[in-house]
Design an enzyme around this catalytic site. Structure first.
Site, mmCIF file in Angstrom:
data_model
loop_
_atom_site.group_PDB
_atom_site.id
_atom_site.type_symbol
_atom_site.label_atom_id
_atom_site.label_comp_id
_atom_site.label_asym_id
_atom_site.label_seq_id
_atom_site.Cartn_x
_atom_site.Cartn_y
_atom_site.Cartn_z
ATOM 1 N N SER A 63 3.475 -0.037 -4.728
ATOM 2 C CA SER A 63 2.182 -0.715 -4.840
ATOM 3 C C SER A 63 1.258 0.000 -5.822
ATOM 4 O O SER A 63 1.540 0.025 -7.004
ATOM 5 C CB SER A 63 1.506 -0.975 -3.501
ATOM 6 O OG SER A 63 0.574 -2.024 -3.664
ATOM 7 N N HIS A 68 -12.569 4.492 -8.695
ATOM 8 C CA HIS A 68 -13.771 4.226 -9.486
ATOM 9 C C HIS A 68 -14.733 5.355 -9.135
ATOM 10 O O HIS A 68 -15.028 5.559 -7.952
ATOM 11 C CB HIS A 68 -14.385 2.865 -9.154
ATOM 12 C CG HIS A 68 -13.426 1.741 -9.364
ATOM 13 N ND1 HIS A 68 -13.091 1.273 -10.615
ATOM 14 C CD2 HIS A 68 -12.702 1.024 -8.481
ATOM 15 C CE1 HIS A 68 -12.210 0.296 -10.491
ATOM 16 N NE2 HIS A 68 -11.949 0.135 -9.207
ATOM 17 N N CYS A 83 3.858 0.176 0.202
ATOM 18 C CA CYS A 83 4.785 -0.681 0.942
ATOM 19 C C CYS A 83 5.985 0.167 1.344
ATOM 20 O O CYS A 83 6.239 1.217 0.763
ATOM 21 C CB CYS A 83 5.244 -1.845 0.069
ATOM 22 S SG CYS A 83 3.897 -2.932 -0.412
#
EC number: 4.1.1.50
Length: 124
Positions: A63, A68, A83
């Site tokens: 995944s 940020h 996953c």
């Protein structure tokens, strides 16, 4: 209950300004975090904003990891979604430690547990 994945979302506060603003440090931290969790890295992309801040993603076979940063607030938002058998908390814990987070708020969401049936409300 079986899930397709686990998604850790962390709010990191009280982080070091210089670390949050250093694209090379952030990228290395995220690559190292992915590897420490046992992930297979596919793509790496990071961007430095002016006058400050970094955003980036490490795409893994399992995944992704994203960040940020808002150095002026000592804040970073991170997502670690895995996953299969990988534990996303390994990467999330490492990232928080490397950024020197003084406060960390984290939630973990199971992903892909089957569709949820939403029924329309009946008028009284």
């Amino acid at each position: 209950m079986d899930t397709m994945g686990r998604h850790v979302i962390s709010e990191l506060w009280g982080c070091d300004f210089d670390k949050l603003n250093d694209i090379d440090f952030i990228e290395k931290t995220f690559v190292d975090a992915a590897l420490k969790s046992g992930a297979e890295i596919r793509e790496v992309a990071f961007h430095k904003f002016a006058p400050q801040g970094v955003s980036g993603v490490v795409i893994i076979s399992e995944s992704h990891l994203t960040i940020h940063t808002f150095p002026e607030h000592g804040y970073a938002s991170i997502d670690v979604y895995t996953c299969g058998h990988l534990d996303p908390t390994i990467a999330a814990d490492y990232i928080a430690e490397m950024l020197g987070a003084q406060t960390r708020e984290t939630i973990e969401l199971p992903r892909g547990m089957r569709p949820i049936e939403v029924k329309k409300a009946q008028a009284l």
